[in-house]
Design an enzyme around this catalytic site. Structure first.
Site, PDB file in Angstrom:
ATOM      1  N   ASN A   1     -12.942   4.807  -1.427  1.00  0.00           N
ATOM      2  CA  ASN A   1     -12.183   3.554  -1.381  1.00  0.00           C
ATOM      3  C   ASN A   1     -12.901   2.667  -0.367  1.00  0.00           C
ATOM      4  O   ASN A   1     -12.733   2.828   0.844  1.00  0.00           O
ATOM      5  CB  ASN A   1     -10.734   3.773  -0.970  1.00  0.00           C
ATOM      6  CG  ASN A   1      -9.934   2.482  -1.030  1.00  0.00           C
ATOM      7  OD1 ASN A   1     -10.513   1.391  -1.067  1.00  0.00           O
ATOM      8  ND2 ASN A   1      -8.614   2.580  -1.029  1.00  0.00           N
TER       9      ASN A   1
ATOM     10  N   ASP B   1     -26.287   0.290  -2.507  1.00  0.00           N
ATOM     11  CA  ASP B   1     -27.642   0.855  -2.501  1.00  0.00           C
ATOM     12  C   ASP B   1     -27.620   2.347  -2.191  1.00  0.00           C
ATOM     13  O   ASP B   1     -28.383   3.121  -2.772  1.00  0.00           O
ATOM     14  CB  ASP B   1     -28.519   0.130  -1.471  1.00  0.00           C
ATOM     15  CG  ASP B   1     -28.971  -1.247  -1.952  1.00  0.00           C
ATOM     16  OD1 ASP B   1     -28.897  -1.512  -3.170  1.00  0.00           O
ATOM     17  OD2 ASP B   1     -29.391  -2.059  -1.101  1.00  0.00           O
TER      18      ASP B   1
ATOM     19  N   HIS C   1      -9.044   2.249  -5.716  1.00  0.00           N
ATOM     20  CA  HIS C   1      -8.251   1.260  -4.981  1.00  0.00           C
ATOM     21  C   HIS C   1      -6.781   1.566  -5.205  1.00  0.00           C
ATOM     22  O   HIS C   1      -6.362   1.805  -6.345  1.00  0.00           O
ATOM     23  CB  HIS C   1      -8.551  -0.169  -5.451  1.00  0.00           C
ATOM     24  CG  HIS C   1      -9.978  -0.543  -5.228  1.00  0.00           C
ATOM     25  ND1 HIS C   1     -10.465  -0.885  -3.996  1.00  0.00           N
ATOM     26  CD2 HIS C   1     -11.027  -0.566  -6.083  1.00  0.00           C
ATOM     27  CE1 HIS C   1     -11.760  -1.116  -4.098  1.00  0.00           C
ATOM     28  NE2 HIS C   1     -12.127  -0.927  -5.348  1.00  0.00           N
TER      29      HIS C   1
ATOM     30  N   TYR D   1       0.800  -1.231   0.000  1.00  0.00           N
ATOM     31  CA  TYR D   1       0.000   0.000   0.000  1.00  0.00           C
ATOM     32  C   TYR D   1       0.831   1.279   0.000  1.00  0.00           C
ATOM     33  O   TYR D   1       0.264   2.372  -0.046  1.00  0.00           O
ATOM     34  CB  TYR D   1      -0.957  -0.012   1.204  1.00  0.00           C
ATOM     35  CG  TYR D   1      -1.936  -1.158   1.155  1.00  0.00           C
ATOM     36  CD1 TYR D   1      -2.921  -1.208   0.168  1.00  0.00           C
ATOM     37  CD2 TYR D   1      -1.864  -2.221   2.061  1.00  0.00           C
ATOM     38  CE1 TYR D   1      -3.808  -2.266   0.097  1.00  0.00           C
ATOM     39  CE2 TYR D   1      -2.749  -3.282   2.001  1.00  0.00           C
ATOM     40  CZ  TYR D   1      -3.718  -3.306   1.020  1.00  0.00           C
ATOM     41  OH  TYR D   1      -4.594  -4.355   0.944  1.00  0.00           O
TER      42      TYR D   1
HETATM   43  O1  CA2 Z   1      -6.180  -1.397  -2.900  1.00  0.00           O
HETATM   44  C1  CA2 Z   1      -7.028  -0.909  -2.171  1.00  0.00           C
HETATM   45  O2  CA2 Z   1      -7.134   0.305  -1.987  1.00  0.00           O
HETATM   46  C2  CA2 Z   1      -7.987  -1.815  -1.412  1.00  0.00           C
HETATM   47  O3  CA2 Z   1      -9.267  -1.179  -1.395  1.00  0.00           O
HETATM   48  C3  CA2 Z   1      -7.432  -1.933  -0.013  1.00  0.00           C
HETATM   49  C4  CA2 Z   1      -8.238  -2.880   0.869  1.00  0.00           C
HETATM   50  C5  CA2 Z   1      -8.429  -4.230   0.186  1.00  0.00           C
HETATM   51  O4  CA2 Z   1      -9.319  -5.027   0.965  1.00  0.00           O
HETATM   52  C6  CA2 Z   1      -9.004  -4.069  -1.209  1.00  0.00           C
HETATM   53  O5  CA2 Z   1      -9.101  -5.356  -1.809  1.00  0.00           O
HETATM   54  C7  CA2 Z   1      -8.134  -3.173  -2.060  1.00  0.00           C
HETATM   55  C8  CA2 Z   1      -7.534  -3.095   2.194  1.00  0.00           C
HETATM   56  C9  CA2 Z   1      -7.354  -1.840   2.955  1.00  0.00           C
HETATM   57  C10 CA2 Z   1      -6.490  -2.141   4.130  1.00  0.00           C
HETATM   58  O6  CA2 Z   1      -5.631  -1.045   4.334  1.00  0.00           O
HETATM   59  C11 CA2 Z   1      -4.425  -1.276   4.906  1.00  0.00           C
HETATM   60  C12 CA2 Z   1      -3.493  -0.288   4.751  1.00  0.00           C
HETATM   61  C13 CA2 Z   1      -2.248  -0.472   5.290  1.00  0.00           C
HETATM   62  C14 CA2 Z   1      -1.943  -1.606   5.993  1.00  0.00           C
HETATM   63  C15 CA2 Z   1      -2.901  -2.586   6.158  1.00  0.00           C
HETATM   64  C16 CA2 Z   1      -4.151  -2.421   5.618  1.00  0.00           C
END
Ligand code: CA2
Length: 153
Positions: free
Chosen positions: A76, A89, A102, A24
């Site tokens: 997001n 919805d 994302h 991320y």
């Molecule tokens: O890529 C993205 O922005 C996601 O929306 C991030 C979600 C994931 O479930 C989607 O499939 C894709 C996860 C967000 C979790 O955020 C974190 C950030 C840093 C460390 C751990 C989790």
């Protein structure tokens, strides 16, 4: 609040920049807020920037965006992407242009991340370009609403 964009972040995004930087990146959510505030300002827009780990709170904020006559929504949905009929919805109900963002390319990840409910109501979807996707989403809202960059004064 016309001239305001709601930027909403789903569960665990409060951890951005502090965990799993290989996935991320190193930008924090506060950095993302600065990025979108700066880009939105170019169009004369203010930003309401929020994060929640609770589905219903996100639904309420989408309804609030409509009640306040926001320009649009950047969302997001994080872990609610592939599960939340309730958020979908709400997007259908409010009829505000919504761009789904994302940070990662969800289509290159595990198959359970591929099928987004939110995409069925979003006007646009941006994924895989890191947190820059949030700024691109502001550009997308400008394109969809016909907003022009304000000249520097
Ligand atoms: O890529 C993205 O922005 C996601 O929306 C991030 C979600 C994931 O479930 C989607 O499939 C894709 C996860 C967000 C979790 O955020 C974190 C950030 C840093 C460390 C751990 C989790």
């Amino acid at each position: 609040m016309p001239n305001t964009v709601y930027v909403l972040n789903g569960p665990n995004l409060n951890l951005l920049g502090t965990r799993e930087p290989e996935k991320y990146g190193r930008a924090t959510l506060a950095d993302v807020e600065k990025l979108v505030v700066a880009r939105a300002k170019e169009f004369g827009w203010a930003v309401v920037f929020r994060q929640s780990n609770h589905e219903g709170e996100i639904v309420e904020w989408i309804q609030e965006a409509a009640a306040k006559k926001a320009v649009g929504i950047v969302l997001n949905p994080a872990g609610y992407t592939t599960t939340s009929v309730a958020i979908l919805d709400a997007i259908f109900a409010v009829k505000l242009p919504t761009i789904e963002v994302h940070i990662t390319n969800i289509h290159a990840r595990e198959s359970f991340r591929h099928d987004s409910y939110i995409s069925k109501g979003a006007r646009g979807v941006i994924c895989g370009v890191g947190v820059a996707g949030y700024a691109l989403a502001i550009e997308g809202l400008a394109a969809l609403t016909g907003a022009r960059r304000k000249g520097k004064t």
